[in-house]
Design an enzyme around this catalytic site. Sequence first.
Site, PDB file in Angstrom:
ATOM      1  N   THR A  13       0.749  -1.518   0.115  1.00 21.93           N
ATOM      2  CA  THR A  13      -0.060   0.208  -0.021  1.00 21.93           C
ATOM      3  C   THR A  13       0.856   1.232  -0.064  1.00 21.93           C
ATOM      4  O   THR A  13       0.697   2.174  -0.650  1.00 21.93           O
ATOM      5  CB  THR A  13      -0.869  -0.119   1.257  1.00 21.93           C
ATOM      6  OG1 THR A  13      -1.969  -1.062   0.983  1.00 21.93           O
ATOM      7  CG2 THR A  13      -1.565   1.333   1.516  1.00 21.93           C
ATOM      8  N   SER A  55       1.332  -7.580  -1.282  1.00 20.75           N
ATOM      9  CA  SER A  55       2.002  -8.668  -0.631  1.00 20.75           C
ATOM     10  C   SER A  55       1.152  -9.775  -0.524  1.00 20.75           C
ATOM     11  O   SER A  55       1.637 -10.827   0.006  1.00 20.75           O
ATOM     12  CB  SER A  55       2.175  -8.145   0.908  1.00 20.75           C
ATOM     13  OG  SER A  55       1.151  -7.949   1.661  1.00 20.75           O
ATOM     14  N   THR A  86       1.363  -4.547   3.980  1.00 19.96           N
ATOM     15  CA  THR A  86       1.160  -4.938   5.441  1.00 19.96           C
ATOM     16  C   THR A  86       0.387  -6.437   5.649  1.00 19.96           C
ATOM     17  O   THR A  86       0.599  -7.115   6.553  1.00 19.96           O
ATOM     18  CB  THR A  86       0.173  -4.086   6.002  1.00 19.96           C
ATOM     19  OG1 THR A  86      -1.191  -3.806   5.409  1.00 19.96           O
ATOM     20  CG2 THR A  86       0.904  -2.640   6.150  1.00 19.96           C
ATOM     21  N   ASP A  87      -0.237  -6.935   4.392  1.00 23.16           N
ATOM     22  CA  ASP A  87      -1.168  -8.117   4.535  1.00 23.16           C
ATOM     23  C   ASP A  87      -0.297  -9.195   4.962  1.00 23.16           C
ATOM     24  O   ASP A  87      -0.597  -9.908   5.597  1.00 23.16           O
ATOM     25  CB  ASP A  87      -1.748  -8.623   3.349  1.00 23.16           C
ATOM     26  CG  ASP A  87      -2.927  -7.330   2.985  1.00 23.16           C
ATOM     27  OD1 ASP A  87      -3.134  -6.628   4.079  1.00 23.16           O
ATOM     28  OD2 ASP A  87      -3.540  -7.264   1.985  1.00 23.16           O
TER      29      ASP A  87
HETATM   30  N1  ASP Z   1      -2.903  -5.227   0.077  1.00 15.50           N
HETATM   31  C1  ASP Z   1      -1.873  -4.434   0.604  1.00 15.50           C
HETATM   32  C2  ASP Z   1      -0.441  -5.458   0.516  1.00 15.50           C
HETATM   33  O1  ASP Z   1      -0.317  -6.189   1.363  1.00 15.50           O
HETATM   34  C3  ASP Z   1      -2.104  -4.100   1.781  1.00 15.50           C
HETATM   35  C4  ASP Z   1      -1.086  -3.028   2.454  1.00 15.50           C
HETATM   36  O2  ASP Z   1       0.265  -3.032   1.998  1.00 15.50           O
HETATM   37  O3  ASP Z   1      -1.348  -2.664   3.390  1.00 15.50           O
HETATM   38  O4  ASP Z   1       0.492  -4.978  -0.218  1.00 15.50           O
END
Ligand code: ASP
Length: 334
Positions: A13, A55, A86-87
């Site tokens: 993100t 991710s 973050t995922d």
């Molecule tokens: N879908 C995103 C990822 O994990 C979510 C994030 O980065 O907060 O790449």
Amino acid sequence: MRKRILLIGTGGTIASEPTESGLSPGLSAEELLRSTPGVRELCDVDCMGLLSLDSTNMTPDHWQIMVRAIKERYDDYDGFVLTHGTDTMAYTAAALSYMIQNGGKPVVLTGAQKPMAFDTTDSRENLYDAFLCAVNDMPGVSIVFDHKVIAGTRAKKKRTKSFAAFESIDYPELGVIRDGMLFRYITRPSGESPIFFEKLDKNVSLVKLIPGMGREVLDFMFSKNDAVIIESFGVGGLPEAGGFRDCISTWCARGRFAVLTTQVESEGSDLGIYRVGSRLKNDPGVLEAYDMTTEAVYSKLMWILAGTKDPARVREMFYTPVACDILRTAVLPG
Ligand code: ASP
């Protein structure tokens, strides 16, 4: 002397931009750095665009790519900051903790819940804080997020939207960042020279138990994998009906490994407490996660099984603490 830090972009993100089909990583590591005032005053930075992935699309192959990138440049930098989605960041942080051991340099993962390009975002603060930790001798792998510093083996994503996305599970935070200053609560030992482990056994899987589940799912998973992690209920156990115990004994006798853990996020497993679990406790093929997170158990097994399949050695390595991953350890036979 001014520190040299390598910023490695992998997507997420933090680097995402709106597209017709939703947010997708697009910003380069240089663009992330340019949008984060103050970092250039802290240290010298080089940028590297390694991956550009949501991710959700990360696999253990990508962990190996990250480890290789760090290994090849380890002597050239004082620390490494990786921007990451973050995922699955907690999985990557745990994996890197096993794949880069005994290193004295910081390897800091960060990301954001809102993209750098948005007016309201946690991107800038998280990236700045990550650099602050990288220049302040925070050895080993950690996640820096929402002003917290969390050991790589202890992080879990707990919230899908709030800035406070991560928590440290059953272990204190290593430190916090307040008003641009790092307050260190725990100093982990700084290794002298890093040992890199690039090989992983990717035949490790996870089954989440649900009430009424039969053993067929477990049989299938054992038939395809060297180890199966079973996320059971509460302190841990398996249903007494349905042949679960027989299933595990059969597969362990064929050289597979079963790890019992819990779906409950905090306080870990304790198989000895109830009859549904204590019967498994003395089963030589069964390992117990205790206070290790599922993310840590998954990558620890991949690391261990890439090096040995000897049951006694696997058991010994599994219960030996690495990077603060386990506090409560089993008594080893003999
Ligand atoms: N879908 C995103 C990822 O994990 C979510 C994030 O980065 O907060 O790449």
